[in-house]
Design a protein around this motif. Structure first.
Motif, PDB file in Angstrom:
ATOM      1  N   UNK A  79       0.983  -1.170  -0.105  1.00 42.98           N
ATOM      2  CA  UNK A  79       0.328  -0.012  -0.155  1.00 42.98           C
ATOM      3  C   UNK A  79       0.870   1.248  -0.182  1.00 42.98           C
ATOM      4  N   UNK A  80       1.991   1.093   0.717  1.00 45.47           N
ATOM      5  CA  UNK A  80       2.915   2.341   0.811  1.00 45.47           C
ATOM      6  C   UNK A  80       3.496   2.984  -0.592  1.00 45.47           C
ATOM      7  N   UNK A  81       3.353   1.929  -1.587  1.00 50.32           N
ATOM      8  CA  UNK A  81       3.861   2.191  -2.963  1.00 50.32           C
ATOM      9  C   UNK A  81       2.893   3.182  -3.716  1.00 50.32           C
ATOM     10  N   UNK A  82       1.745   3.235  -3.090  1.00 49.09           N
ATOM     11  CA  UNK A  82       0.698   4.074  -3.757  1.00 49.09           C
ATOM     12  C   UNK A  82       0.746   5.817  -3.114  1.00 49.09           C
ATOM     13  N   UNK A  83       1.458   5.794  -2.227  1.00 50.47           N
ATOM     14  CA  UNK A  83       1.384   6.809  -1.492  1.00 50.47           C
ATOM     15  C   UNK A  83       1.874   8.241  -2.466  1.00 50.47           C
ATOM     16  N   UNK A  84       2.847   8.001  -3.305  1.00 54.96           N
ATOM     17  CA  UNK A  84       3.324   9.036  -3.993  1.00 54.96           C
ATOM     18  C   UNK A  84       2.220   9.656  -5.162  1.00 54.96           C
ATOM     19  N   UNK A  85       1.473   8.460  -5.545  1.00 50.90           N
ATOM     20  CA  UNK A  85       0.481   8.962  -6.315  1.00 50.90           C
ATOM     21  C   UNK A  85      -0.765   9.454  -5.856  1.00 50.90           C
ATOM     22  N   UNK A  86      -1.016   9.229  -4.544  1.00 50.03           N
ATOM     23  CA  UNK A  86      -1.980   9.887  -3.658  1.00 50.03           C
ATOM     24  C   UNK A  86      -1.523  11.508  -3.738  1.00 50.03           C
ATOM     25  N   UNK A  87      -0.291  11.539  -3.341  1.00 44.07           N
ATOM     26  CA  UNK A  87       0.397  12.748  -3.092  1.00 44.07           C
ATOM     27  C   UNK A  87      -0.016  13.604  -4.332  1.00 44.07           C
ATOM     28  N   UNK A 129       0.242   8.378 -13.713  1.00 41.19           N
ATOM     29  CA  UNK A 129       1.219   7.107 -13.744  1.00 41.19           C
ATOM     30  C   UNK A 129       1.982   7.020 -15.074  1.00 41.19           C
ATOM     31  N   UNK A 130       1.355   7.202 -16.050  1.00 44.26           N
ATOM     32  CA  UNK A 130       2.154   7.149 -17.597  1.00 44.26           C
ATOM     33  C   UNK A 130       3.272   8.252 -17.616  1.00 44.26           C
ATOM     34  N   UNK A 131       3.103   9.474 -16.967  1.00 46.66           N
ATOM     35  CA  UNK A 131       3.928  10.311 -16.989  1.00 46.66           C
ATOM     36  C   UNK A 131       5.352   9.551 -16.415  1.00 46.66           C
ATOM     37  N   UNK A 132       5.300   8.766 -15.437  1.00 45.04           N
ATOM     38  CA  UNK A 132       6.585   8.084 -15.088  1.00 45.04           C
ATOM     39  C   UNK A 132       6.688   6.826 -15.497  1.00 45.04           C
ATOM     40  N   UNK A 133       6.099   6.450 -16.584  1.00 45.39           N
ATOM     41  CA  UNK A 133       6.457   5.201 -17.382  1.00 45.39           C
ATOM     42  C   UNK A 133       5.734   3.742 -16.650  1.00 45.39           C
ATOM     43  N   UNK A 134       4.677   3.982 -15.726  1.00 46.80           N
ATOM     44  CA  UNK A 134       4.081   3.053 -15.056  1.00 46.80           C
ATOM     45  C   UNK A 134       2.556   2.976 -15.885  1.00 46.80           C
ATOM     46  N   UNK A 135       2.210   1.786 -16.222  1.00 45.28           N
ATOM     47  CA  UNK A 135       0.983   1.339 -16.820  1.00 45.28           C
ATOM     48  C   UNK A 135      -0.091   1.177 -15.629  1.00 45.28           C
ATOM     49  N   UNK A 136      -1.576   1.409 -15.725  1.00 47.20           N
ATOM     50  CA  UNK A 136      -2.513   1.257 -14.858  1.00 47.20           C
ATOM     51  C   UNK A 136      -2.477  -0.504 -14.609  1.00 47.20           C
ATOM     52  N   UNK A 137      -2.207  -1.075 -13.502  1.00 49.30           N
ATOM     53  CA  UNK A 137      -2.016  -2.230 -13.260  1.00 49.30           C
ATOM     54  C   UNK A 137      -3.117  -3.255 -13.313  1.00 49.30           C
ATOM     55  N   UNK A 138      -2.754  -4.503 -13.685  1.00 53.48           N
ATOM     56  CA  UNK A 138      -4.269  -5.566 -14.168  1.00 53.48           C
ATOM     57  C   UNK A 138      -4.792  -5.737 -13.069  1.00 53.48           C
ATOM     58  N   UNK A 139      -4.407  -5.855 -11.817  1.00 52.17           N
ATOM     59  CA  UNK A 139      -4.908  -5.942 -10.506  1.00 52.17           C
ATOM     60  C   UNK A 139      -6.204  -4.748 -10.284  1.00 52.17           C
ATOM     61  N   UNK A 140      -5.905  -3.871 -10.953  1.00 48.69           N
ATOM     62  CA  UNK A 140      -6.879  -2.834 -10.876  1.00 48.69           C
ATOM     63  C   UNK A 140      -7.867  -2.461 -11.909  1.00 48.69           C
TER      64      UNK A 140
END
Length: 307
Positions: A79-87, A129-140
């Motif tokens: 869950x902590x890995x999502x804190x930067x996105x929330x910020x 997320x795409x700005x930083x090279x991360x796709x929307x994860x399949x788990x979501x």
């Protein structure tokens, strides 16, 4: 995950929780998405170390959670890995959506987030997320979640019946920050390079939601340069900017309740984008000098075009 300035998530959650409990009373059977719990599932207090969901509006969560995390250390780490996105404040319901999965509320059945909630959060947050090279994860994957007519956790900010419904801010890939007014010449060059420049007063409307709302004080708008815009439409355009560019407005305000700024930027299609912002303070002598000189300043290669 995304790297960005961290700040603690908003301490909100009560209204949506009351709404969920009210809906539960109306449902006689759990349905496919609100299945009764496995015997192995148990309630546990949400620990303080779980910054994403601590004090979200309820104190206990189910574990394993809806993402099949089976231990609290795993939940905290993931869950902590999502804190930067929330910020990055990409959507006001992002925290509710994520916590419904990472820390499902401890009831007699599992309640999933509604598909529309997932889609709303994805629409605003996936581009960041795409700005930083991360796709929307399949788990979501939003198709995995129930439709709105089933029992599920719905969006709060986009509730059609809510009197507080508003435009959802969108964080931009390129952050704007307060600039240091190093020299008056540098400021003048910046004003020349941009489409518009305005001295404005910004007010923070609240401090309780995940994304703060900002208002433009219409009585404190001084147009230095309007460029392709009409002077009369600038206040409306700048209010639109405050509504949709959460990250920029948040960075400029720096936690203050109100402030006066000189902002400049570009006109892009049907919106304005602020590129530079200077805080209007007594100690910023270079900024004061640049604004005084601007009325008689002639921009290079733009003689007669400065408006």
């Amino acid at each position: 995950m995304v790297t960005a300035h961290h700040r603690h998530p908003s301490r909100s959650g009560g209204p949506w929780l009351l709404g969920l409990l009210a809906r539960l009373l109306l449902w006689g059977s759990p349905g496919a998405w609100a299945s009764y719990l496995r015997r192995s599932s148990s309630c546990t207090p949400i620990p303080h170390r779980m910054a994403l969901c601590y004090d979200i509006g309820y104190s206990e969560m189910r574990i394993p959670n809806l993402l099949e995390h089976e231990t609290m250390p795993e939940v905290i780490q993931q869950s902590s890995s999502w804190l930067p996105l929330l910020a990055r404040e990409c959507h006001p319901d992002a925290r509710i959506f994520l916590c419904s999965l990472f820390a499902p509320i401890c009831l007699d059945r599992l309640i999933y987030p509604c598909r529309s909630l997932c889609e709303a959060v994805k629409r605003s947050c996936a581009p960041v997320m795409a700005c930083y090279g991360y796709p929307w994860p399949e788990i979501l994957n939003c198709n995995k979640f129930p439709a709105d007519h089933e029992l599920c956790i719905a969006a709060v900010s986009m509730d059609e019946n809510s009197s507080s419904r508003r435009t959802v801010p969108r964080a931009s890939c390129k952050d704007c920050e307060l600039e240091e007014a190093s020299t008056a010449r540098e400021i003048l060059e910046n004003l020349c390079a941009n489409d518009f420049a305005v001295k404005i007063r910004i007010l923070r409307k609240n401090l309780t939601t995940t994304i703060s709302d900002f208002d433009l004080d219409p009585s404190r708008v001084e147009v230095l340069k309007h460029g392709p815009l009409l002077r009369t439409e600038i206040p409306t355009r700048l209010q639109q900017w405050l509504d949709i560019d959460a990250t920029c407005a948040h960075n400029i305000m720096r936690g203050t309740h109100a402030g006066v700024f000189v902002v400049s930027g570009e006109v892009q299609s049907d919106k304005v984008v602020v590129n530079k912002a200077y805080a209007w303070q007594k100690r910023n002598r270079n900024l004061h000098q640049a604004v005084r000189r601007w009325k008689h300043h002639r921009c290079p290669d733009q003689a007669g075009r400065k408006v």
